[in-house]
Design an enzyme around this catalytic site. Structure first.
Site, PDB file in Angstrom:
ATOM      1  NE  ARG A 135      42.714  44.238  45.388  1.00 25.38           N
ATOM      2  CZ  ARG A 135      41.453  44.556  45.104  1.00 25.38           C
ATOM      3  NH1 ARG A 135      40.990  44.498  43.876  1.00 25.38           N
ATOM      4  NH2 ARG A 135      40.626  44.932  46.066  1.00 25.38           N
TER       5      ARG A 135
ATOM      6  CG  HIS B  82      42.230  48.364  41.981  1.00 21.49           C
ATOM      7  ND1 HIS B  82      42.715  47.522  41.000  1.00 21.49           N
ATOM      8  CD2 HIS B  82      42.121  49.596  41.403  1.00 21.49           C
ATOM      9  CE1 HIS B  82      42.878  48.222  39.869  1.00 21.49           C
ATOM     10  NE2 HIS B  82      42.528  49.464  40.088  1.00 21.49           N
TER      11      HIS B  82
ATOM     12  CE1 TYR C 126      36.747  45.015  46.532  1.00 16.99           C
ATOM     13  CE2 TYR C 126      36.315  47.371  46.534  1.00 16.99           C
ATOM     14  CZ  TYR C 126      37.198  46.322  46.391  1.00 16.99           C
ATOM     15  OH  TYR C 126      38.520  46.567  46.131  1.00 16.99           O
TER      16      TYR C 126
END
Lengths: 366, 327
Positions: free
Chosen positions: A258, A262, A271
């Site tokens: 990805r 998100h 993160y």
């Protein structure tokens, strides 16, 4: 009364056809006409450009939250390129590239992303399910549709999409288990993009791969380089053949990444490290296919520029017509439509009450 | 064979006749095949219709409902069985998230002619999790029909109607009524009309509203009131709980001025509260007394030695009606 070893399980296959410089293994490559490869490249490029436009409009406040597809174009287009129009697509919520290949309209996706139900209306002749938000909950649907194809002997197959996070959900396991028990023509395509929002793949399961989970359900699993469109296509074709001819399921794990957020409500810098993203930039699925096609003389600067212009025009014209359409979507009473075949008496009463409020508000504004 | 049937036999007849009528109709669930269902509702169907239409599934409620959603949107007409309503919560995300919404989400492209049958309610001395009455979960969910038979005959005609409905139906079977009594249920009955309340006893003095296994106890209370108090109660059955037929209830209460609502479901935020609210809307100025709710208590169903202390009985219903009449 021995203590022995069970029969050795078949090892899980891994498949890669195209390297990062665009070189490919002719033996492993799927048999594909030049025109189809060009169409696949175009679809991947279109998904990328559309994604960028959606993001841009979202940042301007003109569209709502959505899940970008950036980085997963090969893992999606390569898979759906293996099924026919009469087959079924069961998407999750990040399958824009797959949906566009299947014929979803850019205008509808704009309208849906702007927050209007009308954008998710499925055309009568389409066998593609609407996007599904609750993770993995679409997978049992794929099995039921596949059962119906088997029962009715339609010869059609079902292709279902989901992510690495979905493999932790009960519905994933229940769906694969039912598919194995009932021997139905379904292909499970896992988009292992390494991240379920902020949780990395290693925290979803201690298992070495996601593909190996198929073993527990009694059918083949394969792990493919998901940024290699030829490998994805090859694995998907094999799985579709197994489904269509032998009525058996397959789990394909597409190892991809990805590259973006998100959803547009997410900030991945919290993160994950930028270095990881940069490593995957080097494996960009579109760049790999571009290099490959150029080396085979299927693409040059001129053709690519022309394609980019056409795609941008197509996207802009879809945005313009989406805006025109949305100007006409002034009546929220459509929320009462399509809940039942015929509205129930209480629903009719509520609709009347709503319409009275709506008209009262309109009169007050005039 | 006699036409006198228990509810179990009547449901079996409905399934058999619908499966004969349309080969899109199929049954799936845990133990529905060789075993014929643990209550024998699907007994013998596998012999007549085969494994492709009477499917013993793996033990997974979300899988059963989710697969049924896929079958239904691809043109089949599945009748899924949850072995007990207490286990349907494993599938609740499928029911709330997809069964109730697929037509709406797809703007009419994908319809779900799907029935989810489940035994519910107490009274058969079962284990924990086997006796709840949680119809409010389904009735509260937009996009679902919640249908609850009260006896063998309407079990048969309602199940036929549910199967022929183009919309999904949650079909709750009061297991206390499964074998408690027989009714005349001949072959070839027409499907019932859904969404309609059913006046089971005419009366001018008080309206008593119930459904499922509580209907018999309510009718019993009405007979006691007639015999001992000279009071004629009107008793309304709600074979379709949701959508609620508030017109029939309202018209009755406007005639009687008094209402008692009887459910097994717990009191708070339950169906009795909704029915009371609709009575207030439909018949406020006609009311001579507050609407009286006779329900299960707001506690989990006690283990079976004490389940009858939880369930409303005829005496409690009769006394509640007397309080309402004396108000």
């Amino acid at each position: 009364m021995p203590r022995a070893r069970m029969k050795e399980l078949e090892p899980i296959e891994i498949l890669s056809v195209l390297d990062e410089d665009g070189n490919f293994d002719k033996e492993l490559a799927p048999d594909i006409a030049d025109e189809k490869l060009i169409a696949i490249f175009r679809a991947m490029a279109k998904a990328r450009l559309f994604d960028e436009r959606l993001l841009n409009l979202q940042r301007q406040g003109k569209l709502g939250t959505f899940a970008p597809v950036r980085g997963q174009e090969a893992a999606q287009v390569g898979a759906v390129a293996a099924i026919e129009a009469s087959d079924w697509l069961v998407p999750s919520f990040r399958e824009t590239a797959a949906m566009l290949w299947r014929g979803a309209s850019l205008e509808d996706i704009f309208i849906f992303t702007a927050g209007y139900n009308e954008g998710l209306a499925i055309p009568d002749d389409s066998n593609d399910l609407p996007t599904c938000v609750p993770v993995a909950s679409q997978l049992p649907h794929a099995v039921g549709i596949a059962y119906a194809q088997k029962y009715r002997q339609t010869g059609s197959v079902v292709m279902a999409f989901f992510g690495d996070g979905a493999t932790s959900e009960g519905d994933f396991h229940e769906a694969l288990n039912f598919a194995g028990v009932f021997e139905v023509p379904v292909v499970f395509v896992c988009q292992n993009n390494q991240w379920a929002i902020s949780v990395p793949r290693a925290k979803q399961t201690r298992a070495h791969s996601l593909a190996q989970k198929a073993i527990a359900y009694g059918f083949p699993g394969i792990q493919v380089d998901g940024n290699d469109v030829l490998a994805v296509l090859k694995a998907a074709r094999d799985a579709v053949t197994r489904a269509r001819e032998d009525c058996l399921p397959t789990l394909i794990e597409c190892v991809t990444y990805r590259m973006g957020v998100h959803t547009t409500a997410d900030d991945p810098t919290v993160y994950r490290d930028e270095e990881e993203v940069e490593e995957w930039e080097d494996r960009d699925p579109i760049e790999r296919l571009r290099l490959h096609m150029r080396s085979r003389g299927l693409l040059d600067d001129k053709a690519e520029d022309a394609m980019a212009e056409e795609l941008k025009d197509e996207i802009e014209s879809a945005w313009k017509s989406a805006r025109d359409t949305m100007e006409g979507l002034t009546d929220p009473s459509m929320m009462f439509d399509h809940l039942f075949a015929e509205p129930t008496t209480p629903l009719r009463a509520q609709r009347n009450a709503f319409e009275a409020l709506r008209d009262d508000r309109k009169a007050a504004n005039e | 064979m006699s036409d006198e049937r228990t509810m179990v036999e009547a449901l079996n007849l409905a399934l058999r006749e619908e499966m004969d009528r349309d080969d899109n109709v199929m049954v799936l669930g845990e133990d529905v095949g060789a075993d014929g269902g643990i209550f024998r509702v699907t007994k013998g169907l596998i012999d007549d219709f085969g494994e492709s239409r009477v499917m013993d599934t793996p033990l997974a409620e979300a899988g059963i409902v989710g697969v049924s959603v896929g079958m239904a949107l691809a043109g089949l007409n599945p009748v899924a069985e949850m072995q007990f309503s207490g286990f349907s919560y494993f599938a609740f995300h499928q029911i709330e998230g997809h069964v109730a919404r697929m037509r709406w989400r797809s703007r009419g492209r994908f319809t779900l002619p799907l029935v989810i049958r489940m035994p519910f309610g107490g009274g058969v001395r079962a284990l924990e999790h086997h006796s709840e009455s949680r119809e409010a979960y389904f009735a509260h969910t937009p996009g679902l029909r919640t249908v609850i038979p009260s006896g063998p005959r309407n079990a048969c005609t309602l199940l036929k109607a549910a199967i022929r409905s183009p919309d999904p139906v949650i079909f709750l079977e009061p297991k206390a009524a499964y074998r408690a009594f027989r009714e005349e249920v001949p072959e070839g009955l027409d499907p019932a009309q859904l969404d309609k309340a059913d006046i089971r006893r005419k009366g001018a003095d008080i309206t008593m509203i119930s459904y499922g296994a509580m209907l018999r106890r309510t009718l019993e209370a009405a007979e006691t009131l007639a015999e001992e108090d000279g009071v004629e109660a009107e008793v309304i059955d709600l074979p379709t709980l949701a959508p609620l037929d508030a017109e029939t209830i309202g018209a009755s209460v406007r005639r009687t001025g008094r209402a008692v609502v009887v459910t097994e479901a717990p009191l708070s935020f339950g169906p009795a509260g909704e029915i009371a609210a609709r009575i207030a809307e439909e018949a406020f100025v006609y009311l001579e007394a507050p609407v009286n709710r006779v329900t299960g208590w707001d506690v989990p169903m006690p283990f079976f030695a004490r389940e009858q202390s939880y369930l409303p009985d005829a005496r409690r219903i009769t006394n509640a009606a007397r309080v309402t009449l004396a108000y």
